[in-house]
Write a protein that holds these residues in place. Structure first.
Motif, mmCIF file in Angstrom:
data_model
loop_
_atom_site.group_PDB
_atom_site.id
_atom_site.type_symbol
_atom_site.label_atom_id
_atom_site.label_comp_id
_atom_site.label_asym_id
_atom_site.label_seq_id
_atom_site.Cartn_x
_atom_site.Cartn_y
_atom_site.Cartn_z
ATOM 1 N N THR A 143 0.836 -1.215 0.000
ATOM 2 C CA THR A 143 0.000 0.000 0.000
ATOM 3 C C THR A 143 0.864 1.256 0.000
ATOM 4 N N LEU A 144 1.991 1.227 0.704
ATOM 5 C CA LEU A 144 2.873 2.404 0.718
ATOM 6 C C LEU A 144 3.502 2.625 -0.657
ATOM 7 N N ALA A 145 3.949 1.539 -1.296
ATOM 8 C CA ALA A 145 4.572 1.660 -2.625
ATOM 9 C C ALA A 145 3.607 2.303 -3.611
ATOM 10 N N GLY A 146 2.352 1.849 -3.617
ATOM 11 C CA GLY A 146 1.370 2.402 -4.549
ATOM 12 C C GLY A 146 0.956 3.814 -4.196
ATOM 13 N N ALA A 147 0.615 4.029 -2.908
ATOM 14 C CA ALA A 147 0.067 5.325 -2.503
ATOM 15 C C ALA A 147 1.089 6.447 -2.608
ATOM 16 N N SER A 148 2.364 6.126 -2.390
ATOM 17 C CA SER A 148 3.370 7.190 -2.430
ATOM 18 C C SER A 148 3.559 7.745 -3.835
ATOM 19 N N THR A 149 3.148 6.983 -4.870
ATOM 20 C CA THR A 149 3.243 7.519 -6.232
ATOM 21 C C THR A 149 2.294 8.692 -6.446
ATOM 22 N N LEU A 150 1.332 8.875 -5.527
ATOM 23 C CA LEU A 150 0.413 10.014 -5.631
ATOM 24 C C LEU A 150 1.162 11.341 -5.544
ATOM 25 N N GLY A 151 2.404 11.297 -5.059
ATOM 26 C CA GLY A 151 3.228 12.506 -5.032
ATOM 27 C C GLY A 151 3.414 13.117 -6.407
ATOM 28 N N LEU A 152 3.273 12.289 -7.455
ATOM 29 C CA LEU A 152 3.396 12.801 -8.827
ATOM 30 C C LEU A 152 2.081 13.357 -9.353
ATOM 31 N N LEU A 153 0.951 12.809 -8.890
ATOM 32 C CA LEU A 153 -0.339 13.129 -9.495
ATOM 33 C C LEU A 153 -1.065 14.266 -8.797
ATOM 34 N N ILE A 154 -0.991 14.280 -7.473
ATOM 35 C CA ILE A 154 -1.716 15.308 -6.717
ATOM 36 C C ILE A 154 -0.878 16.584 -6.699
ATOM 37 N N PRO A 155 -1.444 17.707 -7.131
ATOM 38 C CA PRO A 155 -0.656 18.943 -7.211
ATOM 39 C C PRO A 155 -0.296 19.454 -5.825
#
Length: 432
Positions: A143-155
């Motif tokens: 879950t951490l590996a996937g969720a941390s990629t949100l750093g690229l998508l969420i402004p």
């Protein structure tokens, strides 16, 4: 002849990268080879003008500021406070505290702009805490590996700024367009976690002591600093009060104020944050400069136009084109970092995208999503490297438990294709 030139340049690119040369210098070198061998334009003059133009872009000023803001917050008690504020509200959800990985990453992504920084910050906080409470290691890591990629998508997103500069698209529009897809992806991650928890009830530890509503509210005060900073940065952009660059400056000031008030900003922390941001930005700036020169070189040789004509002649539908590009970006992501992928491909692919009638803002969000996938694919998955440093696990182990999140990102790409309003609705409302 065109195929020969393309094969030669691609071969040179991967050969030089394989020798361990920095990405920015590799791009510059391949561009020089292309112009020297296949055009009559003086190479030195073209290189100097292009690299200076790419490095002195005013739009790019937002990038080092957002990086510095993330570096400042990385060194504060913000992450620890975020866990304290979130935990009481999650005890009754299936999966309970596993959701701190996802919600924490979503919140921190809105002030960081970097998936690696989000992974490191949230991971340092949640991994020991969840292990201590008895949560299974593999689902915690996944879950951490996937969720941390949100750093690229969420402004504010570093890669959106890079794409906006490379594709000449409004960065404010990209920021706005990333909000709903970011929330959608976080929702998919949370949904998967809840389903997993319901299917494996024996692996989730029992809930902690119950708290009253007033006690939960009291703990939530720990979230106030980060919520205020997010509101100031994103609110100033969305309301039109500030440009992306001005909001980045506001974010740096806000982060410094928060860090100082929390007692976490001495001279050493200030120096470390500034040096960390400078190192990262210099690496990105070198890549951008090399990519700008490579784009110019490819333009003189005529490869983008030929590639666009070739793909156009294939008669692919929009969906087929998107599927092909998704596969193309995932393969590239096995060898290059996200920023390199964007700057390396935009000059070549933009004519094709325009010819296919694809909205460049929508395509920007699509690119960010597929680059997110690349963050958790070996051998060059940057989030996997960060996790490996924290957990001392093998890359293959980490990648295996990231697969469900990878598949959810593929689902998100399909959703935004079939329902493009997920991306375009909010920017249209803001523009209207």
């Amino acid at each position: 002849m065109d195929i020969t030139i393309t094969a030669l340049l691609i071969g040179a690119l991967f050969l030089i990268l394989g020798c361990g040369v920095w990405v920015g210098l590799t791009l510059t070198g391949v561009a020089w080879i292309g112009m020297e061998l296949f055009t009559s334009r003086p190479v030195g003059d073209a290189m100097a003008v292009t690299i200076w133009g790419a490095s002195s872009s005013w739009t790019l000023t937002a990038l080092p500021l957002f990086i510095w803001m993330g570096e400042i917050l990385f060194r504060t008690k913000l992450s620890e406070d975020m866990f304290k504020g979130l935990a009481p509200w999650l005890e009754r959800l299936p999966g309970r505290l596993l959701h701190t990985n996802i919600i924490g990453s979503t919140i921190f992504a809105a002030v960081s702009g970097s998936s690696a920084a989000t992974c490191a910050t949230i991971g340092k906080m949640t991994l020991p805490e969840l292990a201590k409470r008895g949560y299974p290691e593999h689902i915690t890591i996944g879950t951490l590996a996937g969720a941390s990629t949100l750093g690229l998508l969420i402004p504010p997103s570093i890669i959106m700024i890079v794409y906006g500069v490379a594709a000449n698209v409004s960065i404010a529009q990209l920021f706005i367009a990333g909000v709903v897809p970011g929330i959608l992806l976080a929702g998919l991650f949370m949904g998967y976690t809840m389903v997993w928890a319901l299917l494996n009830p024996g692996q989730i530890p029992p809930p902690g002591p119950s708290m009253t509503f007033v006690e939960k509210l009291r703990e939530s005060r720990n979230l106030l600093p980060v919520v205020a900073l997010i509101g100031a940065v994103l609110g100033s952009v969305y309301s039109g009060i500030a440009t992306a660059t001005e909001s980045a400056a506001l974010g740096v000031v806000g982060a410094l104020v928060i860090a100082t008030l929390q007692g976490g900003m001495g001279w050493q922390q200030f120096r470390d944050s500034l040096l960390g941001a400078t190192r990262l930005y210099c690496m990105i700036a070198l890549i951008l400069a090399g990519a700008a020169f490579l784009t110019l070189s490819m333009g003189y040789i005529g490869l983008p136009r030929q590639l666009a004509e070739w793909i156009g002649a294939l008669g692919l539908s929009q969906l087929q084109l998107i599927v092909v590009l998704m596969g193309f970006y995932i393969v590239l992501g096995c060898f290059l970092d996200g920023i390199s992928i964007v700057v390396l491909t935009m000059g070549v692919l933009l004519p094709t995208i325009e010819k296919a009638g694809i909205d460049p803002v929508w395509f920007g969000i699509f690119v960010v999503l597929v680059v997110e996938m690349a963050q958790i694919t070996p051998p060059v998955g940057f989030n996997l490297f960060v996790l490996q440093g924290m957990t001392k696990k093998e890359i293959n182990y980490l990648a295996k438990h990231s697969v469900p999140m990878f598949l959810l990102m593929v689902l998100a790409v399909l959703l935004i294709y079939f329902v493009p309003g997920i991306v375009t609705w909010l920017p249209q409302q803001m523009a209207g």
